[in-house]
Design an enzyme around this catalytic site. Structure first.
Site, PDB file in Angstrom:
ATOM      1  CG  HIS A 123      46.950  33.816  41.023  1.00  0.00           C
ATOM      2  ND1 HIS A 123      46.468  34.851  41.840  1.00  0.00           N
ATOM      3  CD2 HIS A 123      47.276  34.323  40.038  1.00  0.00           C
ATOM      4  CE1 HIS A 123      46.513  35.934  41.122  1.00  0.00           C
ATOM      5  NE2 HIS A 123      46.916  35.676  39.732  1.00  0.00           N
ATOM      6  CB  CYS A 157      63.052  17.018  44.041  1.00  0.00           C
ATOM      7  SG  CYS A 157      62.743  16.238  42.214  1.00  0.00           S
ATOM      8  CB  THR A 198      39.694  39.763  43.633  1.00  0.00           C
ATOM      9  OG1 THR A 198      40.805  40.193  43.120  1.00  0.00           O
ATOM     10  CG2 THR A 198      38.366  40.355  42.648  1.00  0.00           C
ATOM     11  CB  SER A 199      42.528  44.077  46.007  1.00  0.00           C
ATOM     12  OG  SER A 199      43.698  43.421  45.698  1.00  0.00           O
ATOM     13  CG  ASN A 223      35.486  43.891  48.087  1.00  0.00           C
ATOM     14  OD1 ASN A 223      35.663  44.246  48.923  1.00  0.00           O
ATOM     15  ND2 ASN A 223      36.530  43.381  47.070  1.00  0.00           N
TER      16      ASN A 223
HETATM   17  N1  LIG Z   1      42.908  32.141  50.362  1.00  0.00           N
HETATM   18  C1  LIG Z   1      43.676  32.326  49.540  1.00  0.00           C
HETATM   19  O1  LIG Z   1      43.904  31.287  48.590  1.00  0.00           O
HETATM   20  C2  LIG Z   1      44.548  33.559  49.405  1.00  0.00           C
HETATM   21  C3  LIG Z   1      44.869  34.124  50.498  1.00  0.00           C
HETATM   22  C4  LIG Z   1      45.470  35.689  50.489  1.00  0.00           C
HETATM   23  C5  LIG Z   1      46.184  35.762  49.065  1.00  0.00           C
HETATM   24  N2  LIG Z   1      46.204  34.888  48.208  1.00  0.00           N
HETATM   25  C6  LIG Z   1      46.589  35.368  46.949  1.00  0.00           C
HETATM   26  O2  LIG Z   1      46.980  36.788  46.661  1.00  0.00           O
HETATM   27  C7  LIG Z   1      46.615  37.264  45.897  1.00  0.00           C
HETATM   28  C8  LIG Z   1      45.860  38.618  46.340  1.00  0.00           C
HETATM   29  O3  LIG Z   1      44.787  39.263  45.585  1.00  0.00           O
HETATM   30  P1  LIG Z   1      43.266  39.247  45.907  1.00  0.00           P
HETATM   31  O4  LIG Z   1      42.582  40.359  45.325  1.00  0.00           O
HETATM   32  O5  LIG Z   1      42.855  37.805  45.679  1.00  0.00           O
HETATM   33  O6  LIG Z   1      43.208  39.619  47.280  1.00  0.00           O
HETATM   34  P2  LIG Z   1      43.728  40.840  48.282  1.00  0.00           P
HETATM   35  O7  LIG Z   1      44.168  40.394  49.509  1.00  0.00           O
HETATM   36  O8  LIG Z   1      44.475  41.741  47.409  1.00  0.00           O
HETATM   37  O9  LIG Z   1      42.081  41.507  48.510  1.00  0.00           O
HETATM   38  C9  LIG Z   1      41.015  40.819  49.187  1.00  0.00           C
HETATM   39  C10 LIG Z   1      40.014  41.721  48.889  1.00  0.00           C
HETATM   40  O10 LIG Z   1      39.045  41.114  49.520  1.00  0.00           O
HETATM   41  C11 LIG Z   1      37.903  41.761  49.951  1.00  0.00           C
HETATM   42  N3  LIG Z   1      37.422  41.445  51.199  1.00  0.00           N
HETATM   43  C12 LIG Z   1      37.665  41.244  52.593  1.00  0.00           C
HETATM   44  N4  LIG Z   1      36.755  40.554  53.388  1.00  0.00           N
HETATM   45  C13 LIG Z   1      35.801  40.157  52.509  1.00  0.00           C
HETATM   46  C14 LIG Z   1      34.642  39.234  52.366  1.00  0.00           C
HETATM   47  N5  LIG Z   1      34.467  38.613  53.746  1.00  0.00           N
HETATM   48  N6  LIG Z   1      33.947  39.171  51.252  1.00  0.00           N
HETATM   49  C15 LIG Z   1      34.112  39.576  50.251  1.00  0.00           C
HETATM   50  N7  LIG Z   1      35.250  40.375  50.146  1.00  0.00           N
HETATM   51  C16 LIG Z   1      36.319  40.685  51.050  1.00  0.00           C
HETATM   52  C17 LIG Z   1      38.702  43.247  50.406  1.00  0.00           C
HETATM   53  O11 LIG Z   1      38.010  44.229  50.429  1.00  0.00           O
HETATM   54  C18 LIG Z   1      39.758  43.209  49.175  1.00  0.00           C
HETATM   55  O12 LIG Z   1      39.348  43.699  48.103  1.00  0.00           O
HETATM   56  C19 LIG Z   1      45.630  36.481  44.794  1.00  0.00           C
HETATM   57  O13 LIG Z   1      46.225  36.209  43.754  1.00  0.00           O
HETATM   58  C20 LIG Z   1      45.707  35.111  45.722  1.00  0.00           C
HETATM   59  O14 LIG Z   1      46.360  34.081  44.974  1.00  0.00           O
HETATM   60  C21 LIG Z   1      45.256  33.924  48.238  1.00  0.00           C
HETATM   61 ZN   LIG Z   2      63.520  17.793  40.914  1.00  0.00          ZN
END
Ligand SMILES: NC(=O)c1ccc[n+]([C@@H]2O[C@H](COP(=O)([O-])OP(=O)(O)OC[C@H]3O[C@@H](n4cnc5c(N)ncnc54)[C@H](O)[C@@H]3O)[C@@H](O)[C@H]2O)c1
Ligand SMILES: [Zn+2]
Length: 250
Positions: A123, A157, A198-199, A223
């Site tokens: 992403h 830019c 990841t969810s 998770n």
């Molecule tokens: N840190 C980052 O870079 C960040 C932060 C927020 C969202 N995002 C983006 O948002 C999108 C959301 O999808 P997603 O599935 O990554 O996140 P999500 O927010 O949909 O899900 C988070 C998941 O993490 C689990 N979780 C919570 N605390 C945890 C822990 N301490 N250890 C392990 N698991 C834990 C939850 O139960 C849940 O299933 C992603 O594509 C990502 O690019 C990125």
């Molecule tokens: Zn440009």
């Protein structure tokens, strides 16, 4: 401290003893214990009244670029102020012991700062700034961020004058080709996939565990909560990233 469940420890042993390859797929939960909020978890920030699904789109950017840039500047600052957690560090150590590919959906740089080589940021990356119009990478440094909940006018830019956007994949946008092909290669090649924090709701990334399984890998979810993927993995470990992953180091 809980040990790695026996079936999962055995899957890890089998995968590595037989010259196998591990693929780790991480999501926002990986960085939760570093203080970076997940999208679907609870936010305690001022921004919580905004829906990320409505800020992380090209339409939102066109409508109100300063609002979107302000939100991303806040997220960038959160990441800069955060430190990798014990889970990030454990993956970096594990990669020194066994062949391991790291595929992340996270746009933060905490895996890299823990010492990991990330094979695919499917992403994108928050800090890989580029022009919204011409795509040219932004060579300058980040603007000064004053913090708080406010609109911030994006930088411009140097080539075309349009606005500089974050290097993330917004909802509705295609994944970067090179990252996606590295991710699918790793999923098809691995003998064990660890799916961490990841969810499993955001496709196509959420399809990688099923792809790995079709190619013969054992898939393990780490998770604390059940997810959309829980029913289709081989083993589930209800542990957090920072608690569970260091246990793999023995
Ligand atoms: N840190 C980052 O870079 C960040 C932060 C927020 C969202 N995002 C983006 O948002 C999108 C959301 O999808 P997603 O599935 O990554 O996140 P999500 O927010 O949909 O899900 C988070 C998941 O993490 C689990 N979780 C919570 N605390 C945890 C822990 N301490 N250890 C392990 N698991 C834990 C939850 O139960 C849940 O299933 C992603 O594509 C990502 O690019 C990125
Ligand atoms: Zn440009």
């Amino acid at each position: 401290m809980d040990a790695v469940p026996a079936a999962i420890a055995e899957a890890l042993r089998r995968a590595t003893d037989t010259g196998g390859h591990i693929c780790v797929l991480t999501g926002a939960g990986m960085s939760a214990e570093s203080g970076i909020p997940t999208f679907r978890g609870t936010h305690d920030s001022l921004w919580s009244r905004f829906d990320p699904m409505r800020l992380a789109t090209a339409e939102a950017w066109r409508e109100d670029p300063a609002l979107v840039w302000g939100w991303y500047r806040w997220r960038m600052q959160l990441v800069r102020d955060a430190q990798p957690n014990a889970g990030h560090r454990a993956l970096a150590t594990l990669a020194q012991r066994v062949p391991l590919s790291l595929v992340t959906q996270n746009v933060d740089d905490l895996h890299e700062r823990a010492g990991s080589l990330v094979d695919a940021h499917v992403h994108g990356s928050l800090f890989a700034l580029r022009c919204f119009a011409c795509g040219r990478a932004h060579a300058g440094s980040l603007d000064d961020y004053v913090g708080g909940m406010q609109r911030v006018e994006p930088m411009r830019c140097a080539a075309c004058g349009d606005r500089i956007r974050p290097g993330v994949v917004w909802f509705g946008e295609a994944l970067p080709d090179d990252a996606w092909s590295a991710a699918t290669d790793a999923a098809m090649r691995c003998t064990l996939m660890l799916v961490v924090g990841t969810s499993g709701l955001v496709y196509p990334a959420a399809g990688l565990p099923a792809l790995a399984r079709r190619h013969g890998a054992t898939v393990v979810e780490i998770n604390p909560e059940p997810t959309a993927l829980s029913a289709e993995v081989d083993h589930v470990w209800r542990a957090t990233a920072a608690h569970g992953l260091p246990r793999f180091l023995g």
